[in-house]
Design an enzyme around this catalytic site. Sequence first.
Site, PDB file in Angstrom:
ATOM      1  N   LYS A 182       0.761  -1.024  -0.069  1.00  0.00           N
ATOM      2  CA  LYS A 182       0.022   0.188  -0.019  1.00  0.00           C
ATOM      3  C   LYS A 182       0.471   1.233   0.218  1.00  0.00           C
ATOM      4  O   LYS A 182       1.951   1.625   1.012  1.00  0.00           O
ATOM      5  CB  LYS A 182      -0.321   0.033   1.650  1.00  0.00           C
ATOM      6  CG  LYS A 182      -2.294   1.113   1.391  1.00  0.00           C
ATOM      7  CD  LYS A 182      -3.206  -0.110   0.123  1.00  0.00           C
ATOM      8  CE  LYS A 182      -4.064   0.650   0.494  1.00  0.00           C
ATOM      9  NZ  LYS A 182      -5.954   0.488  -0.778  1.00  0.00           N
ATOM     10  N   THR A 233      -3.886  -5.522   1.011  1.00  0.00           N
ATOM     11  CA  THR A 233      -2.998  -3.515   0.893  1.00  0.00           C
ATOM     12  C   THR A 233      -3.922  -2.813   2.184  1.00  0.00           C
ATOM     13  O   THR A 233      -3.585  -1.568   2.466  1.00  0.00           O
ATOM     14  CB  THR A 233      -2.994  -3.157  -0.464  1.00  0.00           C
ATOM     15  OG1 THR A 233      -4.080  -3.167  -0.956  1.00  0.00           O
ATOM     16  CG2 THR A 233      -1.885  -3.422  -0.858  1.00  0.00           C
ATOM     17  N   ARG A 276     -13.028  20.550  14.427  1.00  0.00           N
ATOM     18  CA  ARG A 276     -12.494  19.774  13.160  1.00  0.00           C
ATOM     19  C   ARG A 276     -11.031  20.419  13.531  1.00  0.00           C
ATOM     20  O   ARG A 276     -10.932  20.973  14.061  1.00  0.00           O
ATOM     21  CB  ARG A 276     -13.109  20.400  11.803  1.00  0.00           C
ATOM     22  CG  ARG A 276     -13.160  20.541  11.366  1.00  0.00           C
ATOM     23  CD  ARG A 276     -13.852  21.328   9.879  1.00  0.00           C
ATOM     24  NE  ARG A 276     -14.099  22.767  10.094  1.00  0.00           N
ATOM     25  CZ  ARG A 276     -13.984  23.423   8.285  1.00  0.00           C
ATOM     26  NH1 ARG A 276     -14.461  21.634   7.402  1.00  0.00           N
ATOM     27  NH2 ARG A 276     -13.845  24.536   8.043  1.00  0.00           N
ATOM     28  N   GLN A 301     -14.394  29.984   4.896  1.00  0.00           N
ATOM     29  CA  GLN A 301     -14.225  31.122   4.291  1.00  0.00           C
ATOM     30  C   GLN A 301     -14.607  32.354   5.033  1.00  0.00           C
ATOM     31  O   GLN A 301     -14.034  33.764   4.745  1.00  0.00           O
ATOM     32  CB  GLN A 301     -15.761  31.401   4.049  1.00  0.00           C
ATOM     33  CG  GLN A 301     -16.479  30.468   2.102  1.00  0.00           C
ATOM     34  CD  GLN A 301     -17.151  29.341   2.698  1.00  0.00           C
ATOM     35  OE1 GLN A 301     -16.086  28.709   3.326  1.00  0.00           O
ATOM     36  NE2 GLN A 301     -17.493  28.429   1.326  1.00  0.00           N
ATOM     37  N   HIS A 330      -9.137  18.450   3.321  1.00  0.00           N
ATOM     38  CA  HIS A 330      -9.594  17.456   4.337  1.00  0.00           C
ATOM     39  C   HIS A 330      -9.242  17.063   5.277  1.00  0.00           C
ATOM     40  O   HIS A 330      -8.093  15.903   4.757  1.00  0.00           O
ATOM     41  CB  HIS A 330     -10.919  17.104   3.354  1.00  0.00           C
ATOM     42  CG  HIS A 330     -11.318  17.463   2.886  1.00  0.00           C
ATOM     43  ND1 HIS A 330     -12.271  19.055   3.809  1.00  0.00           N
ATOM     44  CD2 HIS A 330     -11.341  17.891   1.648  1.00  0.00           C
ATOM     45  CE1 HIS A 330     -12.968  19.259   1.925  1.00  0.00           C
ATOM     46  NE2 HIS A 330     -12.930  18.679   1.169  1.00  0.00           N
TER      47      HIS A 330
END
Length: 288
Positions: free
Chosen positions: A12, A57, A172, A215, A243
């Site tokens: 992987k 993988t 987040r 924004q 992200h």
Amino acid sequence: MAIVLGPNRYGKAEIRVVRVERDGVVHRIKDLNVSVSLSGAMDEVHLTGDNAAVLTTDTQKNTVFAFAKKYGIGEIEDFGLLLARHFVDSQPTIHHARVEIREYTWDRISGPHSFIRDGGEIRTALVRSDGSDGPESVVSGLTDLVLLNSTGSEFHGFAEDEYTTLAPTDDRILATAVTAWWRHRGTAASWGESYRAARAGLLAGFAETHSLSLQQTLYEMGRRVLDGQPGLCEVRMSMPNKHHFLVDLEPFGMDNDNEVYFAADRPYGLIEGSVLTDDAPPVPPHWH
């Protein structure tokens, strides 16, 4: 003449794992790109399609995430040895493991959870002139200024329809790679000082804004640049939303309390906009 199978390996590649180490309000970031390659008694999978010897993988990827949670990430050499030894020791058909790791280091901007990635941005300049007797302009800027807040960012209250799957969040990771241009009012300035001040304004706006959206952060960064430099009249920015998704570790019997993330490189949200003073002179249309 016989045809035989030669050396082979599989694995992987480029597993992007981010571990946030939370010591109270002070956070530390470990950001890795891990590639695993395994070899051993793999003849049958090539010759007959028998997969009995194959550790998938996808399992290799999950192991990287699980080990990041279970053992943490210290020195990358130690983490690589831990993974490589595990793959060989746990699977009788795997005789050799190759683990390549690239670490992206982060420096603290200010406060306990705002970071700038090492490696450096690129300074830019765009000069336009219609000759010594005609109009001229100078636009300074930078690109690849990679920033991250490990907390202090929310995103909720957005429009939803039948195709919406994104869950609202009040905590987040917010990360971006800033491209910014700032327009000067004239063509005479202390360019080095102006660049340093504009860059500092971008960093302060990012680090000191509790963000409800990228924004909002973009606007605050632009406002900080203009507020500190009367010789500037406009800032334009392009900011991809880099992200970071929490990895589901429940299948491995582990909780994930905002610690281990998958850093996705695409697709990504792209936020663009400009911030300007109300007396900013217009740019000639053919100069855009």
